[in-house]
Design an enzyme around this catalytic site. Structure first.
Site, PDB file in Angstrom:
ATOM      1  N   ILE A 426       0.832  -1.208   0.000  1.00 39.83           N
ATOM      2  CA  ILE A 426       0.000   0.000   0.000  1.00 39.83           C
ATOM      3  C   ILE A 426       0.860   1.248   0.000  1.00 39.83           C
ATOM      4  CG2 ILE A 426      -1.769   1.305   1.250  1.00 39.83           C
ATOM      5  CD1 ILE A 426      -2.632  -1.304   2.558  1.00 39.83           C
ATOM      6  N   GLY A 429       7.569   3.845   3.423  1.00 36.70           N
ATOM      7  CA  GLY A 429       8.177   5.012   4.034  1.00 36.70           C
ATOM      8  C   GLY A 429       9.586   4.729   4.488  1.00 36.70           C
ATOM      9  N   VAL A 434       3.889  -0.808   4.268  1.00 40.59           N
ATOM     10  CA  VAL A 434       2.541  -1.187   4.691  1.00 40.59           C
ATOM     11  C   VAL A 434       1.906  -2.065   3.615  1.00 40.59           C
ATOM     12  CG1 VAL A 434       0.288  -0.359   5.452  1.00 40.59           C
ATOM     13  CG2 VAL A 434       2.337   0.988   5.954  1.00 40.59           C
ATOM     14  N   LYS A 449       1.883  -3.120   8.962  1.00 41.46           N
ATOM     15  CA  LYS A 449       3.005  -2.193   8.870  1.00 41.46           C
ATOM     16  C   LYS A 449       4.276  -2.904   9.321  1.00 41.46           C
ATOM     17  CE  LYS A 449       4.398   2.436  10.425  1.00 41.46           C
ATOM     18  NZ  LYS A 449       3.959   3.620  11.194  1.00 41.46           N
ATOM     19  N   ASP A 555       3.530  14.555  13.918  1.00 43.77           N
ATOM     20  CA  ASP A 555       3.670  14.418  12.460  1.00 43.77           C
ATOM     21  C   ASP A 555       2.296  14.472  11.794  1.00 43.77           C
ATOM     22  OD1 ASP A 555       5.094  14.246  10.132  1.00 43.77           O
ATOM     23  OD2 ASP A 555       5.386  12.086  10.201  1.00 43.77           O
TER      24      ASP A 555
END
Length: 720
Positions: A426, A429, A434, A449, A555
């Protein structure tokens, strides 16, 4: 014709520098407005020469030092606003005695001293008195109740002490009374008796008495008073006794007191209530099933009491993120995600005279095994299923989140994601990837994740998420199902978090679709964006004010806001989050803690004070939220190439206010109700600009953001 300067308005012009003493020469000046600039230095004493001055407004600057006592000579002054500066010292006595004053706002400074004992005696015209977030001490003068025209009285977050005047009800025009975060009140049974007179305040809408020294039982008449309010906060006092039945409010917090007895059935009649917090009291008994009918509530907190019995599972209680019952050791049942033990049911015996307990299958099987019924078919099937389950999780350790979360193995996650295939990917990072997956044992679609342990800081990110989400439950937080800290099939360390899958994707994908998604255009209208903004604000209110230890997300950005199939927003990715370990008295907490924070977050969204040795503060989230709000309604990223040097997204919006909101709005937004549409946009942009102020003390509190955005939405919806 004699031409003299009678008004000077320099607000919001980004002016820097000190105020000139020469201003005192404009002796015909009636209005001097300097708000929202960068004026520094002291307030010139020469302003005392402006004998005709009616309006003096210099809020949201960097003015410091004492307020000149010469301002006390301005006998015609009606409006004085010096809030959100760095002013210090005692307020000149004469300033408090100007009888013509209607509006006096000195909030968010470093002012101290006590109020004159006769304050209010000559203030029949006083409409607004706001001195919140300073260091005033001493008693609240009884004479203040003589200021009979007061509409707003806000003295919260100071060091005022002693009892509250008993005749506060003489202020019959009062709409907002905030005396929170002061050691005001008395711990005896008479501590709340002053509330009796407030029944005379028939238009009172906001009553905040939280984090005071009020004690004793809550009088019954508070129930009658509360039906008129939109916000009632009595949390963090020493209030005892039972909870009244008819506390009907938009925002009601009674947490952190000594309430006892049972939850009144009458609370189910609070149809319009949006938030109800009864946590950290001594409430006992069962959870009334009738609370299932609270249709509009966004969060119900019953945690850390002495509740027992079965948790309802319908209506409000069907969604485990909409309520919390943590810290009640005798509860059972409820929806599966609560991970509570099953309730034992009482059933009539064969004789109909005694009652016996229905035993779980395991107990039945265990008994039959003891008596030699080894071939009893249900037991054999159960035993086989149990052994199969054990073999499948042999590589599983206890969940890093705690015993209340289910265990899960690397093998299960490998199978759920088709071997962590690219087709299931998906997002990717710095610290994680993920994957979309499906768990075999419950057919639930999840987002897995997987932490990239090769990158420095990834373990800390994993730990931060576990710490932040272990006890966090709210309908606008991405729901965590479990976590895995184990070894893969080759013996390598493996860490992963399992979340509920969000079918709507990220807010980022809606605001800024990638080139691969342009053939499937997505668009959010004004109300949808506003609902999302309110959802995120609601999540931050919970994290900042209703967690056992406040959490800073650090964040906030569109890619960390995920939407479900109904476009309800859920805040996710707590890899940068930190809990505030407060070294100061919790009752004095206003988002400022004892630890400093390193530079984290995303460029464009991170507050300027981060990485500069500033104390840990929830206001860094408010800054990021403000930028997010501006991005959502302009359609422009804060990192857009047009924003460089000192010209930012905030400045871009600020320059267009208050009359050019339509010009800077996202072109994808449109409405038939143009007037209300523009008013709503202007209100949203104003909130975003205030939240993203450079100085933390100038930013709004997130609870106020939540309320004001709801008001903006209500205003717009009326046009339909």
């Amino acid at each position: 014709m004699d031409q003299r300067v009678t008004a000077l308005n320099l607000s919001s012009l980004e002016i820097r520098g000190a105020l000139s003493i020469s201003i005192g020469n404009l002796t015909f000046l009636e209005e001097l407005i300097l708000d929202n600039n960068f004026f520094h230095g002291t307030i010139p004493y020469s302003l005392g020469n402006l004998s005709n001055l009616r309006i003096l407004s210099a809020s949201d600057n960097v003015l410091e030092g004492r307020i000149p006592e010469e301002l006390g000579k301005l006998s015609k002054l009606e409006f004085l606003k010096l809030s959100s500066n760095k002013l210090s010292g005692e307020v000149p006595l004469q300033l408090f005695k100007i009888s013509s004053i209607r509006y006096l706002n000195l909030a968010s400074n470093y002012l101290n001293g006590s109020f004159p004992s006769d304050f209010g005696l000559n203030h029949s015209k006083l409409h607004t008195f706001v001195v919140a977030e300073n260091q005033f001490f001493g008693p609240l003068p009884v004479s203040i109740t003589n200021a009979s025209g007061l509409v707003i009285l806000d003295i919260g977050t100071n060091a005022l002490s002693g009892p509250v005047p008993m005749n506060m009800g003489d202020l019959k025009h009062l709409q907002r009374l905030d005396i929170s975060k002061n050691p005001l009140g008395t711990s005896d049974s008479t501590g709340l008796n002053f509330l009796t007179s407030l029944t005379n305040c028939t238009i009172l809408r906001i009553l905040h008495l939280y984090a005071n020294n009020h004690g004793g039982a809550l009088p019954n008449f508070v129930a009658n008073l509360s039906t008129k309010l939109t916000s009632l906060r009595l949390d963090r006092n020493y209030i005892s006794g039972e909870i009244p039945n008819n506390l009907e409010n938009l925002f009601l917090s009674l947490q952190g007191n000594g309430f006892s007895g049972q939850i009144p059935e009458g609370l189910s009649n609070l149809i319009s209530i949006k938030l109800l917090d009864l946590s950290r009291n001594n409430i006992s008994g069962f959870i009334p099933q009738r609370l299932e009918s609270l249709r509009y509530i966004q969060y119900l907190n019953l945690s850390f009491n002495s509740l027992e019995g079965e948790v309802p599972s319908e209506g409000l209680f069907f969604n485990s993120t909409a309520f919390s019952v943590t810290g009640n050791g005798k509860l059972c049942g409820g929806v599966k995600s609560l991970q509570l033990p099953k309730c034992q049911r009482l059933l009539p015996s064969a004789e109909g005279k005694k009652k016996v307990l229905r035993k779980p299958l395991f107990q039945k099987c265990q008994k039959k095994v003891i008596f030699g019924y080894f071939l009893h078919v249900p037991c054999i099937r159960w035993w086989h299923k149990r052994n199969t389950r054990i073999s499948s999780i042999e590589l599983t350790s206890d969940s890093p989140l705690g015993d209340q979360f289910p265990k899960i193995s690397y093998t299960e996650l490998f199978q759920a994601t088709n071997g962590f295939s690219e087709g299931n990917l998906i997002a990717r990072g710095r610290y994680s990837s993920v994957y979309k997956g499906s768990l075999n044992y419950n057919d639930k679609t999840v987002a897995v994740k997987v932490i990239n342990l090769q990158n420095q800081g990834s373990r800390r990110s994993f730990t931060a998420e576990c710490e932040s989400l272990r006890n966090a439950r709210h309908r606008n937080l991405v729901k965590i199902i479990t976590a895995c800290s184990s070894r893969d099939n080759e013996g390598n360390e493996f860490k992963a978090l399992v979340y509920e899958f969000m079918a709507g994707g990220s807010l980022e994908s809606w605001l800024h679709p990638s080139s691969s998604n342009l053939m499937q255009p997505k668009n959010l209208n004004l109300i949808q964006r506003l609902n999302i903004a309110i959802d995120v604000a609601s999540a931050l209110v919970y994290l900042h004010h209703f967690c056992a230890i406040p959490v800073i997300h650090r964040d906030i950005k569109p890619s960390n806001i995920l939407l479900d199939s109904e476009l309800c927003a859920h805040l996710g990715d707590f890899g940068s989050a930190r809990s505030l370990l407060l070294a100061i008295d919790r009752s004095r907490y206003e988002g400022i803690g004892a630890r400093t924070i390193e530079l984290v977050g995303t460029v464009g969204y991170v507050a300027l004070e981060c990485g500069m040795g500033a104390p840990a503060s929830t206001l860094v989230d408010v800054y990021s939220y403000g930028v997010l709000l501006l991005e959502m309604f302009t359609g422009k990223r804060p990192t857009n190439s047009m924003f460089e040097d000192d010209f930012s997204l905030r400045n871009y919006v600020k320059m267009a206010l208050p009359d050019q909101a339509m010009r800077i709005a996202d072109p994808k937004l449109s409405s038939e109700c143009e007037t209300e549409f523009e008013k709503c946009l202007a209100s949203i942009f104003h909130i975003g600009v205030t939240c993203s102020a450079h100085l933390p003390e100038r930013r709004m509190h997130i609870a106020d953001v939540f309320m004001e955005l709801q008001a903006a939405r209500d205003l717009y919806l009326r046009c339909g």
